[in-house]
Every structure is written in C-alpha cells, then in structure tokens.
Design a protein around this motif. Structure first.
Motif, PDB file in Angstrom:
ATOM      1  N   GLY A   1       0.878  -1.241   0.066  1.00 52.98           N
ATOM      2  CA  GLY A   1       0.475   0.156  -0.351  1.00 52.98           C
ATOM      3  C   GLY A   1       1.086   1.244  -0.089  1.00 52.98           C
ATOM      4  O   GLY A   1       0.321   1.978   0.247  1.00 52.98           O
ATOM      5  N   GLN A   2       2.492   1.632  -0.053  1.00 50.21           N
ATOM      6  CA  GLN A   2       2.990   2.719  -0.701  1.00 50.21           C
ATOM      7  C   GLN A   2       3.334   3.083  -2.050  1.00 50.21           C
ATOM      8  O   GLN A   2       3.482   3.683  -2.226  1.00 50.21           O
ATOM      9  CB  GLN A   2       3.998   2.130   0.325  1.00 50.21           C
ATOM     10  N   LEU A   3       1.827   3.014  -2.162  1.00 52.71           N
ATOM     11  CA  LEU A   3       1.997   3.151  -4.166  1.00 52.71           C
ATOM     12  C   LEU A   3       3.185   2.881  -4.741  1.00 52.71           C
ATOM     13  O   LEU A   3       4.025   3.546  -5.612  1.00 52.71           O
ATOM     14  CB  LEU A   3       2.016   5.051  -3.942  1.00 52.71           C
ATOM     15  N   GLU A   4       4.180   2.240  -4.905  1.00 53.28           N
ATOM     16  CA  GLU A   4       5.021   1.271  -5.840  1.00 53.28           C
ATOM     17  C   GLU A   4       4.685   0.603  -6.218  1.00 53.28           C
ATOM     18  O   GLU A   4       5.377  -0.182  -7.026  1.00 53.28           O
ATOM     19  CB  GLU A   4       6.559   0.814  -4.005  1.00 53.28           C
ATOM     20  N   CYS A   5       3.884   0.021  -6.601  1.00 57.74           N
ATOM     21  CA  CYS A   5       3.229  -0.405  -7.393  1.00 57.74           C
ATOM     22  C   CYS A   5       1.718  -0.837  -8.429  1.00 57.74           C
ATOM     23  O   CYS A   5       0.629   0.265  -7.586  1.00 57.74           O
ATOM     24  CB  CYS A   5       2.975  -1.968  -7.122  1.00 57.74           C
ATOM     25  N   ALA A   6       1.139  -1.615  -8.957  1.00 56.23           N
ATOM     26  CA  ALA A   6      -0.014  -1.976  -9.853  1.00 56.23           C
ATOM     27  C   ALA A   6      -0.717  -3.265  -9.051  1.00 56.23           C
ATOM     28  O   ALA A   6      -1.723  -3.381  -9.694  1.00 56.23           O
ATOM     29  CB  ALA A   6      -0.398  -1.249 -10.806  1.00 56.23           C
TER      30      ALA A   6
ATOM     31  N   ALA B   1     -19.028   6.512  -8.517  1.00 60.46           N
ATOM     32  CA  ALA B   1     -18.427   5.583  -6.094  1.00 60.46           C
ATOM     33  C   ALA B   1     -18.097   6.403  -6.219  1.00 60.46           C
ATOM     34  O   ALA B   1     -17.584   8.001  -6.531  1.00 60.46           O
ATOM     35  CB  ALA B   1     -17.064   4.777  -6.899  1.00 60.46           C
ATOM     36  N   PRO B   2     -18.319   7.007  -4.444  1.00 62.22           N
ATOM     37  CA  PRO B   2     -17.779   8.120  -4.164  1.00 62.22           C
ATOM     38  C   PRO B   2     -17.335   7.711  -3.503  1.00 62.22           C
ATOM     39  O   PRO B   2     -16.916   7.535  -2.056  1.00 62.22           O
ATOM     40  CB  PRO B   2     -19.432   7.965  -2.239  1.00 62.22           C
ATOM     41  N   VAL B   3     -15.870   8.487  -4.333  1.00 60.55           N
ATOM     42  CA  VAL B   3     -14.515   7.294  -3.160  1.00 60.55           C
ATOM     43  C   VAL B   3     -13.914   9.148  -4.227  1.00 60.55           C
ATOM     44  O   VAL B   3     -14.632   9.686  -4.888  1.00 60.55           O
ATOM     45  CB  VAL B   3     -13.995   6.158  -3.565  1.00 60.55           C
ATOM     46  N   HIS B   4     -12.631   9.291  -3.194  1.00 56.42           N
ATOM     47  CA  HIS B   4     -12.216  11.225  -3.471  1.00 56.42           C
ATOM     48  C   HIS B   4     -11.389  10.292  -4.617  1.00 56.42           C
ATOM     49  O   HIS B   4     -10.546   8.924  -5.477  1.00 56.42           O
ATOM     50  CB  HIS B   4     -11.067  10.694  -2.550  1.00 56.42           C
ATOM     51  N   PRO B   5     -10.903  11.595  -5.843  1.00 58.60           N
ATOM     52  CA  PRO B   5     -10.025  11.425  -6.571  1.00 58.60           C
ATOM     53  C   PRO B   5      -8.738  10.624  -7.533  1.00 58.60           C
ATOM     54  O   PRO B   5      -8.676  10.417  -5.831  1.00 58.60           O
ATOM     55  CB  PRO B   5     -11.101  12.806  -7.795  1.00 58.60           C
ATOM     56  N   PRO B   6      -8.568  10.457  -7.685  1.00 61.61           N
ATOM     57  CA  PRO B   6      -6.697   9.910  -7.394  1.00 61.61           C
ATOM     58  C   PRO B   6      -5.809  10.391  -8.067  1.00 61.61           C
ATOM     59  O   PRO B   6      -5.900  11.790  -8.581  1.00 61.61           O
ATOM     60  CB  PRO B   6      -6.955   8.944  -9.236  1.00 61.61           C
ATOM     61  N   THR B   7      -4.747  10.811  -6.997  1.00 67.91           N
ATOM     62  CA  THR B   7      -4.080  11.643  -7.139  1.00 67.91           C
ATOM     63  C   THR B   7      -2.932  11.436  -8.178  1.00 67.91           C
ATOM     64  O   THR B   7      -3.346  10.000  -9.021  1.00 67.91           O
ATOM     65  CB  THR B   7      -3.074  11.507  -5.475  1.00 67.91           C
ATOM     66  N   GLU B   8      -2.690  12.318  -7.915  1.00 69.44           N
ATOM     67  CA  GLU B   8      -1.113  12.412  -9.220  1.00 69.44           C
ATOM     68  C   GLU B   8      -0.831  11.306  -8.922  1.00 69.44           C
ATOM     69  O   GLU B   8       0.247  10.473 -10.077  1.00 69.44           O
ATOM     70  CB  GLU B   8      -0.084  13.215  -9.295  1.00 69.44           C
TER      71      GLU B   8
ATOM     72  N   MET C   1       1.209   5.273 -10.980  1.00 70.95           N
ATOM     73  CA  MET C   1       1.236   3.517 -10.386  1.00 70.95           C
ATOM     74  C   MET C   1       0.217   3.110 -11.358  1.00 70.95           C
ATOM     75  O   MET C   1       0.445   2.545 -12.527  1.00 70.95           O
ATOM     76  CB  MET C   1       1.110   4.263  -9.177  1.00 70.95           C
ATOM     77  N   LEU C   2      -0.501   3.244 -11.951  1.00 72.32           N
ATOM     78  CA  LEU C   2      -1.668   2.756 -12.234  1.00 72.32           C
ATOM     79  C   LEU C   2      -1.362   2.792 -14.127  1.00 72.32           C
ATOM     80  O   LEU C   2      -1.914   2.233 -15.324  1.00 72.32           O
ATOM     81  CB  LEU C   2      -3.408   3.414 -12.889  1.00 72.32           C
ATOM     82  N   GLU C   3      -0.124   3.422 -14.858  1.00 71.73           N
ATOM     83  CA  GLU C   3       0.437   3.156 -15.842  1.00 71.73           C
ATOM     84  C   GLU C   3       0.714   1.812 -16.167  1.00 71.73           C
ATOM     85  O   GLU C   3       1.232   1.521 -16.659  1.00 71.73           O
ATOM     86  CB  GLU C   3       1.193   4.597 -16.226  1.00 71.73           C
TER      87      GLU C   3
END
Length: 408
Positions: free
Chosen positions: A341-346, A356-363, A368-370
């Motif tokens: 969960g450290q935003l180092e993988c996808a 969906a009632p969730v916050h938008p993705p951060t930059e 990482m979604l790439e």
C-alpha cells in the motif's frame, strides 16, 4: 556455518557515524532551512505505518537529488528483494548513507540504476520485537532472504543495541514535500546530534519513499521501528531527547507494546497491525481524551467483489481498512499488494464506476496506474487508495454495484 560467514558485522568503531566527518557532503542542497515549508496535514496519524515485520535498508552513496521518482522502476534488485520479502511481511528501501563510507563503496557496484548488470549494496536488516539489528556487508541477487529474516535472531552477526538510527524521507523527486521539509529536518537532526556528547551512538540516513508523503517530514526510528509524521525542525530536539539518552545511560528502546513516544507525531510501529497501532495510541491517551478517538473494530461491512470470470464474492471489512487489505486477506485473485500500500506497484488494481463516492486519484496514483494491466480510463483504481467508508458501502448496496477485479 555459511550463514555466520556471510553475515559478519562491520566493526562497531569503524562504521559508526561521526557527525563532524568531512566526508559527509550536502553541497547538492540549497542552503539549510531556506526551503519552502508546507501545510501540516490534519489527517489522523496513528495507524498509518505500513504493516511490516522486517525492514531491509540498502545503503547507497547516491544522494537523494539523483534519485528518480520511482527507484523500483530503475533497480531490478529492489524489485526482486521486495518480491522475496513479501511472504515474510518485509519491505525494502534505499537510504543515502554517506556515514557508511568505505562499507558502501566496497559493496556498491559500478553499475548504476537504469544500466545493465548486477547490483549489490551494503545493507542493514531490522526485525520486529528485536533491539538487535544486522549489518550486512553485501546484499545482491543471490542473497538468501529467508535465512536473513527468519534464521538470524541469535546469530553472532547481530549488532548489540548500542545505537539508534534515524531515517528521514527526503525523496524530493517523488514528492516535493519530502524534498523540502524532509531535507530541513534531516539537516537539523545532524546539527542537533553534533551537539550531543553521545553522537557516536546515532546514525542519520536519508531514505527513499516510505509512504505517506502527505505527512512529510516522516522520520523513522530503528531498531524499534517507530514512525513519526508531520515533523518540523523545531520538533527535532524533543525527538532526540526521547531516543538518545546521555552517554552514561544505556539506550532504552520502546518494546513492541510500549506506549508511543512523541505521541502527537506517532504514526505507528514495526510489528503491529494498523488496528494494533491505533489501539496502542488510544491506550496512551489520558482517559478524558480516549472517548474522542474511535477505534471500534466491532462494526463490520460486506463488500461485493466480482472476479474477471464473473464470480461474485462477498468480503468482510471494517472501518479504516482499504480495498486492497480486505481483498488480499480474502485471497481474491489478481490482488497481491506487493508494496504493502505504499504506491510503489499496481498489483492491487481494481475497477470502480466513476460515480462511486470515493476521492479522485492523486497524481501519484495516476502515475502508478500506468503500470496496471488492463487499465480502463475512469474506472481503474488502486485498491490501497480506496478506504472502506459507510458512504461507499451504502452506494454499493443501493446501486447494486460491486468492485470488479481484472484478470491480472
């Protein structure tokens, strides 16, 4: 016998930090304390330390100013070691450690990141519940991670608990808050430690991304594995007073279940789940303040998931968890969460409708979604970034929606 030979410790005299050493150069930095400050995040800190039972630090002489935003994309060894450490709830990162001197130079290969060839680094291993740590002269692709993590608790290679190690995230190319506030805190640590008569018992390193740059500056204290966030230079003397006693006194590390020191900045501790971190925090509060902090884990939800082949699975969840955590705990296919969960993988890629009632993705999440296989514009999200909330649960039930999983 082989393990003992491989894990010979460095000399406790030769490789300890000497803050005044001329070999430490930070000329690549702007003037000390002239960097921009950033607002302090109001989000709760306790329970935000990624769950881990072991931490392997790879020491490098490359300064943070030369680090790419995502070192794991440039270092095959880092990716391989993370993969090997995952089954043991371990994680790996790089640290700028000029105080390690020749120990780093002799181990670090001539092959730089992004270049072909094997990598090798001097390293330090910490494990939950142990005040001893292991200094490793060389870690490379052939290193037996299983032996490191599970078989060295009583090996003669461990170093006695006579040092405290401070790691400050200064990974500015990953997030400017770490490069600015983190660098100021790291410099202040060096200044203040240089004034201490017991400075030889202190190591200070600058670490790559550890997660939670919204709480920069992040300071990690080992061997106890205590993480602190929202630290500013003015906080450094108080932090040092808690972890660095006078030279005549022995170091007194917090135990696994000790109440947190420096509570207002405490994120959590190695060896504890996020629920345990939050509970320990609440227990440390004065009685009159405990009612204001909710750590009630009795409430539970059911989150519907649909796998790539159409199978529907209901997964139990509690407030404070995220989609990656509950899916991984349930053993759902395609959810690995290798980085914790450290935003180092996808590897916790999921699909959610854009309504969906969730916050938008951060930059950082978008970046990482790439790397996500089967990414869908407007629907792809990283499960580790989606908290379980009453609003999300109600929406899933009301709209008849579910969280969909990709095939890979």
């Amino acid at each position: 016998m082989r393990l003992t030979q491989t894990l010979q410790p460095r000399s406790s005299v030769l490789y300890r930090i000497r803050i005044s050493s001329p070999s430490i150069s930070f000329s690549n930095r702007r003037a000390v304390h002239t960097r921009p400050d950033h607002p302090i995040s109001p989000d709760p800190l306790h329970g935000t330390t990624p769950e881990h039972d072991a931490w392997l630090v790879l020491h490098t002489n490359r300064p943070p100013s030369s680090w790419p935003p995502r070192i794991e994309a440039s270092s095959p060894l880092l990716r391989e070691l993370k993969r090997k450490m995952t089954p043991f709830k371990g994680t790996v990162t790089f640290a700028y450690s000029p105080h390690e001197g020749e120990a780093v130079k002799s181990a670090e290969t001539d092959f730089g990141w992004d270049e072909a060839g094997p990598e090798a680094y001097a390293a330090t291993l910490y494990r939950a519940g142990l005040t001893e740590y292991v200094d490793l002269p060389r870690v490379d692709g052939s290193t037996d991670v299983r032996s490191l993590v599970s078989s060295t608790a009583n090996a003669p290679a461990v170093v006695p608990n006579d040092e405290v190690h401070f790691y400050v995230c200064t990974h500015g190319s990953r997030d400017c808050r770490c490069g600015d506030v983190g660098a100021d805190v790291a410099d202040t640590l060096r200044e203040e430690v240089a004034k201490l008569p017991g400075s030889s018992r202190v190591r200070i390193s600058e670490v790559a991304h550890v997660g939670g740059h919204v709480w920069a500056a992040n300071v990690l204290v080992y061997p106890s594995g205590d993480w602190f966030g929202n630290v500013r230079p003015r906080d450094v003397p108080s932090l040092l007073s808690l972890f660095v006693p006078p030279p005549s006194s022995p170091l007194d590390y917090p135990s696994l279940t000790s109440h947190p020191l420096f509570r207002a900045h405490w994120r959590g501790r190695m060896g504890l789940s996020k629920d345990q971190q939050s509970q320990l925090y609440v227990e440390s509060l004065p009685k009159e303040e405990r009612a204001e902090v909710s750590t009630d884990s009795s409430q539970s939800y059911s989150i519907p998931f649909t796998t790539w082949d159409g199978s529907k699975i209901m997964v139990d969840a509690k407030p404070g968890q995220n989609l990656m955590e509950i899916a991984k705990a349930a053993g759902l296919p395609s959810i690995e969460g290798i980085c914790g969960g450290q935003l180092e993988c996808a590897t916790c890629h999921v699909y959610l409708p854009p309504t969906a009632p969730v916050h938008p993705p951060t930059e950082a999440e978008e970046d990482m979604l790439e790397y996500a296989i089967g990414r869908k514009e407007g629907e792809s999200r990283l499960g580790c970034q989606i908290p379980v909330t009453p609003e999300l649960v109600d929406w899933l039930r009301r709209e008849g929606n579910d969280v969909k999983l990709p095939r890979f």
